[in-house]
Scaffold this motif. Sequence first.
Motif, PDB file in Angstrom:
ATOM      1  N   ALA A  71       1.022  -1.245  -0.117  1.00  0.00           N
ATOM      2  CA  ALA A  71       0.178  -0.396   0.179  1.00  0.00           C
ATOM      3  C   ALA A  71       0.782   1.286  -0.465  1.00  0.00           C
ATOM      4  CB  ALA A  71      -0.620   0.244   1.161  1.00  0.00           C
ATOM      5  N   THR A  72       1.865   1.009   0.633  1.00  0.00           N
ATOM      6  CA  THR A  72       2.844   2.231   0.646  1.00  0.00           C
ATOM      7  C   THR A  72       3.933   2.153  -0.467  1.00  0.00           C
ATOM      8  OG1 THR A  72       3.714   1.809   2.972  1.00  0.00           O
ATOM      9  CG2 THR A  72       5.228   3.264   1.576  1.00  0.00           C
ATOM     10  N   ARG A  73       3.567   2.130  -1.386  1.00  0.00           N
ATOM     11  CA  ARG A  73       4.025   2.258  -2.973  1.00  0.00           C
ATOM     12  C   ARG A  73       3.167   1.989  -3.714  1.00  0.00           C
ATOM     13  NH1 ARG A  73       8.133  -3.564  -2.865  1.00  0.00           N
ATOM     14  NH2 ARG A  73       9.272  -2.805  -1.686  1.00  0.00           N
ATOM     15  N   LYS A  74       2.051   1.838  -3.647  1.00  0.00           N
ATOM     16  CA  LYS A  74       1.013   1.457  -4.548  1.00  0.00           C
ATOM     17  C   LYS A  74      -0.567   2.345  -3.766  1.00  0.00           C
ATOM     18  CE  LYS A  74      -1.502   0.662  -8.893  1.00  0.00           C
ATOM     19  NZ  LYS A  74      -1.166  -0.403 -10.149  1.00  0.00           N
ATOM     20  N   SER A  75      -1.310   3.727  -3.535  1.00  0.00           N
ATOM     21  CA  SER A  75      -2.417   4.211  -2.688  1.00  0.00           C
ATOM     22  C   SER A  75      -3.322   3.112  -3.495  1.00  0.00           C
ATOM     23  CB  SER A  75      -1.888   5.485  -2.213  1.00  0.00           C
ATOM     24  OG  SER A  75      -2.197   5.778  -3.772  1.00  0.00           O
ATOM     25  N   ARG A  76      -3.782   3.423  -4.756  1.00  0.00           N
ATOM     26  CA  ARG A  76      -4.542   3.006  -4.751  1.00  0.00           C
ATOM     27  C   ARG A  76      -4.762   1.727  -6.163  1.00  0.00           C
ATOM     28  NH1 ARG A  76      -9.574   5.085  -6.296  1.00  0.00           N
ATOM     29  NH2 ARG A  76     -10.638   4.944  -7.558  1.00  0.00           N
ATOM     30  N   ILE A  77      -4.907   0.641  -5.568  1.00  0.00           N
ATOM     31  CA  ILE A  77      -5.324  -0.800  -6.220  1.00  0.00           C
ATOM     32  C   ILE A  77      -6.392  -0.969  -6.875  1.00  0.00           C
ATOM     33  CG2 ILE A  77      -4.632  -3.244  -6.392  1.00  0.00           C
ATOM     34  CD1 ILE A  77      -2.826  -2.602  -3.899  1.00  0.00           C
ATOM     35  N   GLU A  78      -6.340  -1.216  -8.383  1.00  0.00           N
ATOM     36  CA  GLU A  78      -7.363  -0.858  -9.043  1.00  0.00           C
ATOM     37  C   GLU A  78      -8.682  -2.118  -8.825  1.00  0.00           C
ATOM     38  OE1 GLU A  78      -8.617   0.922 -10.225  1.00  0.00           O
ATOM     39  OE2 GLU A  78      -7.298   3.057  -9.710  1.00  0.00           O
ATOM     40  N   SER A  79      -7.959  -3.543  -8.251  1.00  0.00           N
ATOM     41  CA  SER A  79      -8.518  -4.576  -8.818  1.00  0.00           C
ATOM     42  C   SER A  79      -8.049  -5.560  -7.418  1.00  0.00           C
ATOM     43  CB  SER A  79      -8.718  -5.181  -9.396  1.00  0.00           C
ATOM     44  OG  SER A  79      -7.080  -6.000 -10.108  1.00  0.00           O
ATOM     45  N   GLN A  80      -9.402  -7.132  -6.850  1.00  0.00           N
ATOM     46  CA  GLN A  80      -8.466  -7.625  -6.030  1.00  0.00           C
ATOM     47  C   GLN A  80      -7.274  -8.166  -6.212  1.00  0.00           C
ATOM     48  OE1 GLN A  80     -11.353  -9.393  -3.263  1.00  0.00           O
ATOM     49  NE2 GLN A  80     -10.739 -11.534  -4.671  1.00  0.00           N
TER      50      GLN A  80
ATOM     51  N   MET B 279      -6.092  -0.318   4.674  1.00  0.00           N
ATOM     52  CA  MET B 279      -7.024  -0.249   3.255  1.00  0.00           C
ATOM     53  C   MET B 279      -8.348   0.211   3.536  1.00  0.00           C
ATOM     54  SD  MET B 279      -4.918  -1.894   0.233  1.00  0.00           S
ATOM     55  CE  MET B 279      -4.305  -0.493  -1.051  1.00  0.00           C
ATOM     56  N   ARG B 280      -8.835   1.313   2.538  1.00  0.00           N
ATOM     57  CA  ARG B 280     -10.065   0.912   2.828  1.00  0.00           C
ATOM     58  C   ARG B 280     -10.755   0.579   1.434  1.00  0.00           C
ATOM     59  NH1 ARG B 280     -12.391   5.032  -0.800  1.00  0.00           N
ATOM     60  NH2 ARG B 280     -11.291   7.075  -0.590  1.00  0.00           N
ATOM     61  N   VAL B 281     -11.709  -0.261   1.265  1.00  0.00           N
ATOM     62  CA  VAL B 281     -11.961  -0.542   0.210  1.00  0.00           C
ATOM     63  C   VAL B 281     -12.990  -0.653  -0.593  1.00  0.00           C
ATOM     64  CG1 VAL B 281     -13.812  -2.197   1.018  1.00  0.00           C
ATOM     65  CG2 VAL B 281     -12.635  -2.994  -1.073  1.00  0.00           C
ATOM     66  N   GLU B 282     -13.685   0.494  -1.952  1.00  0.00           N
ATOM     67  CA  GLU B 282     -14.368   1.027  -2.491  1.00  0.00           C
ATOM     68  C   GLU B 282     -14.954  -0.289  -3.501  1.00  0.00           C
ATOM     69  OE1 GLU B 282     -13.334   3.881  -4.959  1.00  0.00           O
ATOM     70  OE2 GLU B 282     -12.469   5.320  -3.193  1.00  0.00           O
ATOM     71  N   ILE B 283     -16.657  -0.334  -3.598  1.00  0.00           N
ATOM     72  CA  ILE B 283     -16.972  -1.463  -4.172  1.00  0.00           C
ATOM     73  C   ILE B 283     -17.559  -1.227  -5.420  1.00  0.00           C
ATOM     74  CG2 ILE B 283     -18.479  -3.741  -3.679  1.00  0.00           C
ATOM     75  CD1 ILE B 283     -17.738  -3.258  -1.042  1.00  0.00           C
TER      76      ILE B 283
ATOM     77  N   ILE C   9     -12.041  -1.909  -5.202  1.00  0.00           N
ATOM     78  CA  ILE C   9     -10.900  -0.884  -5.872  1.00  0.00           C
ATOM     79  C   ILE C   9     -10.382  -0.797  -4.175  1.00  0.00           C
ATOM     80  CG2 ILE C   9     -10.885   1.205  -6.261  1.00  0.00           C
ATOM     81  CD1 ILE C   9     -12.608   1.420  -8.245  1.00  0.00           C
ATOM     82  N   PHE C  10      -8.868  -0.436  -3.945  1.00  0.00           N
ATOM     83  CA  PHE C  10      -8.637  -0.572  -2.302  1.00  0.00           C
ATOM     84  C   PHE C  10      -7.535   0.682  -2.669  1.00  0.00           C
ATOM     85  CE2 PHE C  10      -9.018  -5.475  -3.325  1.00  0.00           C
ATOM     86  CZ  PHE C  10      -9.288  -5.252  -2.083  1.00  0.00           C
ATOM     87  N   VAL C  11      -7.293   1.541  -1.244  1.00  0.00           N
ATOM     88  CA  VAL C  11      -7.185   3.191  -1.257  1.00  0.00           C
ATOM     89  C   VAL C  11      -6.757   3.109  -0.095  1.00  0.00           C
ATOM     90  CG1 VAL C  11      -7.456   5.232  -1.469  1.00  0.00           C
ATOM     91  CG2 VAL C  11      -8.723   4.088  -2.776  1.00  0.00           C
ATOM     92  N   ARG C  12      -5.395   3.331   0.184  1.00  0.00           N
ATOM     93  CA  ARG C  12      -4.582   3.243   1.268  1.00  0.00           C
ATOM     94  C   ARG C  12      -5.194   4.652   2.049  1.00  0.00           C
ATOM     95  NH1 ARG C  12       1.523   4.663   0.039  1.00  0.00           N
ATOM     96  NH2 ARG C  12       0.608   7.295   0.610  1.00  0.00           N
ATOM     97  N   ILE C  13      -4.919   3.825   3.569  1.00  0.00           N
ATOM     98  CA  ILE C  13      -5.760   4.987   4.546  1.00  0.00           C
ATOM     99  C   ILE C  13      -4.404   5.067   5.390  1.00  0.00           C
ATOM    100  CG2 ILE C  13      -7.832   5.291   3.912  1.00  0.00           C
ATOM    101  CD1 ILE C  13      -7.863   2.773   6.315  1.00  0.00           C
ATOM    102  N   GLY C  14      -4.422   6.474   5.798  1.00  0.00           N
ATOM    103  CA  GLY C  14      -3.294   6.419   7.630  1.00  0.00           C
ATOM    104  C   GLY C  14      -3.306   5.227   7.973  1.00  0.00           C
TER     105      GLY C  14
END
Length: 223
Positions: free
Chosen positions: A19-28, A63-67, A125-130
């Motif tokens: 998650a540190t290297r890629k803050s937004r990941i577009e799929s599982q 990470m938080r997940v967007e669905i 979609i996974f988004v890095r959070i603090g």
Amino acid sequence: MPYKIPDDETLSEIIVKVATRKSRIESQRELVDLTRAELVKKDPDYRAGAERIRRTAIDGGIMRVEIEYRESESASMPEICPVCRNAMESVRNMSLDGDMVEVKRRCSVCSYGMGREVLVPGRYIFVRIGRKEPSDREIRIRKLKKARAKMREASALIESALHMTGLEDRGEYAKDMLAHLSDSKEESGSVYNIIADLKAGDAEMPGWTRPAVSVKDENRKDI
């Protein structure tokens, strides 16, 4: 071929690195591939399933997940979240007739939810959070909420199993007992009140036993 299963701490550390290297990941699939690639660097024999990776990312506050949803043929709302396997919670409003009706259901941890139409996840979609790791108390409360959800599942299974058997009355007794253990506001040992006490953080004077107290005189009960 022998393989190893990384413990929760190791898997969490790997997902944090991803998650540190890629803050937004577009799929599982992308999250799984990136995580497995890092796991192999740490130990070539490490293996982790897609669901465990997804749940660890969400449960660990990494990470938080967007669905993105798709329609489902299922007619019933789930008691357990299909995304993170935590308890679902009912959202109710009062109808015009004065009855409390369920208008939607949502996960107690992640963003999964639905209205009267039953929907299932189609894409994550996974988004890095603090990172905010859940406290020990929060983990315990999550487990107890899941226990209540499992009791509701058990009640539905009993009803389904005994339908048109002549044993429905006995099934109603079992369902009533489960509901009492799960939801009673008077029974100190109900899961509902145990959760309330954990939230209050006061084992000596449980929250469910406390009277309403005046702001001006904390020793006087408000009536």
